[in-house]
Design an enzyme around this catalytic site. Structure first.
Site, PDB file in Angstrom:
ATOM      1  N   ASN A  32      47.689  33.657  28.687  1.00  0.00           N
ATOM      2  CA  ASN A  32      48.956  34.361  28.825  1.00  0.00           C
ATOM      3  C   ASN A  32      49.883  34.187  27.624  1.00  0.00           C
ATOM      4  O   ASN A  32      50.783  34.997  27.420  1.00  0.00           O
ATOM      5  CB  ASN A  32      49.646  33.858  30.109  1.00  0.00           C
ATOM      6  CG  ASN A  32      51.124  34.160  30.155  1.00  0.00           C
ATOM      7  OD1 ASN A  32      51.511  35.295  30.427  1.00  0.00           O
ATOM      8  ND2 ASN A  32      51.961  33.180  29.880  1.00  0.00           N
ATOM      9  N   SER A  48      49.260  44.008  28.715  1.00  0.00           N
ATOM     10  CA  SER A  48      50.569  44.630  28.896  1.00  0.00           C
ATOM     11  C   SER A  48      50.355  46.105  29.167  1.00  0.00           C
ATOM     12  O   SER A  48      49.313  46.657  28.818  1.00  0.00           O
ATOM     13  CB  SER A  48      51.397  44.474  27.620  1.00  0.00           C
ATOM     14  OG  SER A  48      52.546  45.289  27.686  1.00  0.00           O
ATOM     15  N   TYR A  95      51.902  45.040  18.625  1.00  0.00           N
ATOM     16  CA  TYR A  95      51.790  44.456  19.961  1.00  0.00           C
ATOM     17  C   TYR A  95      50.819  45.266  20.809  1.00  0.00           C
ATOM     18  O   TYR A  95      49.927  44.720  21.473  1.00  0.00           O
ATOM     19  CB  TYR A  95      53.178  44.439  20.602  1.00  0.00           C
ATOM     20  CG  TYR A  95      53.255  43.835  21.989  1.00  0.00           C
ATOM     21  CD1 TYR A  95      53.275  42.458  22.168  1.00  0.00           C
ATOM     22  CD2 TYR A  95      53.355  44.648  23.123  1.00  0.00           C
ATOM     23  CE1 TYR A  95      53.383  41.913  23.438  1.00  0.00           C
ATOM     24  CE2 TYR A  95      53.466  44.108  24.393  1.00  0.00           C
ATOM     25  CZ  TYR A  95      53.482  42.738  24.545  1.00  0.00           C
ATOM     26  OH  TYR A  95      53.592  42.196  25.813  1.00  0.00           O
ATOM     27  N   ALA A 130      48.406  47.135  19.824  1.00  0.00           N
ATOM     28  CA  ALA A 130      47.027  46.937  19.332  1.00  0.00           C
ATOM     29  C   ALA A 130      46.468  45.627  19.861  1.00  0.00           C
ATOM     30  O   ALA A 130      45.316  45.557  20.302  1.00  0.00           O
ATOM     31  CB  ALA A 130      47.015  46.943  17.802  1.00  0.00           C
ATOM     32  N   SER A 131      47.282  44.575  19.836  1.00  0.00           N
ATOM     33  CA  SER A 131      46.784  43.280  20.307  1.00  0.00           C
ATOM     34  C   SER A 131      46.494  43.338  21.805  1.00  0.00           C
ATOM     35  O   SER A 131      45.499  42.797  22.281  1.00  0.00           O
ATOM     36  CB  SER A 131      47.789  42.164  19.992  1.00  0.00           C
ATOM     37  OG  SER A 131      48.898  42.203  20.858  1.00  0.00           O
ATOM     38  N   LYS A 132      47.345  44.030  22.557  1.00  0.00           N
ATOM     39  CA  LYS A 132      47.174  44.068  24.010  1.00  0.00           C
ATOM     40  C   LYS A 132      46.022  44.986  24.417  1.00  0.00           C
ATOM     41  O   LYS A 132      45.337  44.743  25.405  1.00  0.00           O
ATOM     42  CB  LYS A 132      48.479  44.508  24.678  1.00  0.00           C
ATOM     43  CG  LYS A 132      49.615  43.486  24.519  1.00  0.00           C
ATOM     44  CD  LYS A 132      49.240  42.129  25.088  1.00  0.00           C
ATOM     45  CE  LYS A 132      50.434  41.166  25.154  1.00  0.00           C
ATOM     46  NZ  LYS A 132      50.035  39.830  25.630  1.00  0.00           N
ATOM     47  N   ILE A 148      58.993  43.065  33.084  1.00  0.00           N
ATOM     48  CA  ILE A 148      59.146  41.878  33.917  1.00  0.00           C
ATOM     49  C   ILE A 148      60.338  41.078  33.415  1.00  0.00           C
ATOM     50  O   ILE A 148      60.494  40.881  32.194  1.00  0.00           O
ATOM     51  CB  ILE A 148      57.873  40.993  33.863  1.00  0.00           C
ATOM     52  CG1 ILE A 148      56.608  41.828  34.117  1.00  0.00           C
ATOM     53  CG2 ILE A 148      57.983  39.838  34.861  1.00  0.00           C
ATOM     54  CD1 ILE A 148      56.536  42.517  35.449  1.00  0.00           C
TER      55      ILE A 148
END
Ligand SMILES: NC(=O)c1ccc[n+]([C@@H]2O[C@H](COP(=O)([O-])OP(=O)(O)OC[C@H]3O[C@@H](n4cnc5c(N)ncnc54)[C@H](O)[C@@H]3O)[C@@H](O)[C@H]2O)c1
Ligand SMILES: *[C@@H]1O[C@H](CO)[C@@H](O)[C@H](O)[C@H]1NC(C)=O
Ligand SMILES: *[C@@H]1O[C@H](CO)[C@@H](O)[C@H](O)[C@H]1NC(C)=O
Ligand SMILES: *[C@@H]1O[C@H](CO)[C@@H](O)[C@H](O)[C@H]1NC(C)=O
Length: 262
Positions: free
Chosen positions: A94, A156, A171, A173-175, A204
């Site tokens: 996480n 995400s 972000y 791309a990483s997710k 969230i």
């Protein structure tokens, strides 16, 4: 009285705060007897662990400080937890941060690379070590299956769709990469009894959201507007989904991504 859902030891990264911290609480609440909390923020980790020990006096909590962006640190942290517990049944990857916010034309290669180092390579390294350990342990029998262990990666909703506000190409791309690695490894290790899934949280209410920074108010307004339930999610609502995917209630679910986005 309900039966405990999680009978084995677990490891949660990015566990000092937000979704990771809620997941540690949910795992304790649902019976995991030994929980390793990995995080780079030692001060916050200490506070989180001492609060958890008060709330769950019979559960064993092991704080481990590490940097998800460093391979040697990640390998060492996972080794520390598995040798302390003797086994690892449930892992939750996480740790993460949103990284550079902005359109691609305003992001440097270095910033892009740094985000992938932590958010993607860091998760892959962690997962690889977890799988190595799980492959060496004895399976646990459930009603329909024999399992070595489970892994849940936190992706995400930006791993599923692009976004205009905030612009987060790195972000995203990483997710998206996390979802892809999750599916590949889930396929690879399904027959051996390791289930691997991803959750994709929407908006969230965690400290990441409270960080502030330029444009956070308009991001929040945008978030509420595009969430049909018209509220932000609580970290525990993500944590409960992770408990479900890690539990024997989900023995026929692997290689999938579950949206928790209201
Ligand atoms: N909050 C949201 O709306 C939302 C939405 C979708 C996905 N997510 C994802 O959920 C995960 C948790 O986010 P959160 O909102 O709970 O954030 P948070 O900031 O509350 O918690 C993240 C934790 O990870 C730790 N961490 C960050 N980088 C680390 C590193 N390099 N090494 C070790 N630990 C590190 C931090 O110290 C912190 O304790 C992240 O992967 C995030 O991308 C969050
Ligand atoms: C650790 O967390 C606290 C509380 O969120 C924060 O104030 C502090 O800046 C963090 N420290 C580091 C090194 O990230
Ligand atoms: C994502 O990348 C950022 C920047 O490198 C990092 O701080 C964060 O921890 C990463 N997130 C995850 C889930 O690894
Ligand atoms: C996601 O899960 C898979 C399977 O366990 C793992 O190999 C991979 O490293 C994980 N990805 C991250 C980013 O944790």
């Amino acid at each position: 009285m309900t039966a405990a859902l999680l009978l084995g030891s677990s490891l949660i990264s990015g566990a000092a705060s937000g979704i990771g911290r809620a997941t540690a609480r949910a795992f304790a609440r649902h019976g995991s007897p030994m929980i390793a909390l990995l995080d780079k923020n030692e001060t916050l980790l200490k506070t989180t662990v001492s609060n958890l020990r008060q709330e769950f006096p019979t559960t064993e909590f092991l704080p481990v400080s590490y940097d998800a962006g460093s391979e040697s640190s990640t390998v060492k942290a996972i080794e520390k937890a598995t040798s302390a517990f003797g086994q690892l049944r449930h892992a939750v990857n996480n740790a993460g941060y949103p990284g550079p916010l902005g359109p691609s034309t305003e992001i440097s290669t270095g910033e892009f690379q740094q985000l992938l180092d932590v958010n993607l390579t860091g998760i892959w390294t962690a997962q690889r070590e977890q799988i190595r350990h799980m492959l060496q342990q004895k399976p646990v029998s459930h009603e329909f299956s024999q399992d070595l262990g489970t892994i849940v990666n936190v992706s995400s909703m930006w791993g599923l769709a692009g976004t205009r506000s905030p612009p987060m190409a790195a972000y995203g791309a990483s997710k998206y990469g996390i979802i892809s690695i999750t599916k590949s490894d889930a396929n690879e290790y399904a027959k051996r009894g390791i289930r691997i899934n991803a959750v994709c949280p929407g908006f969230i209410e965690t400290p990441i959201m409270k960080l502030g920074g330029p444009g956070i108010d308009s991001i929040k307004e945008y978030g509420l507007n595009r969430t049909p339930m018209q509220r932000f999610g609580d970290p525990m609502e993500v944590a409960n989904t992770i408990v479900f995917l890690s539990s024997p209630m989900a023995t026929y679910i692997s290689g999938t991504e579950v949206r928790v986005d209201g």
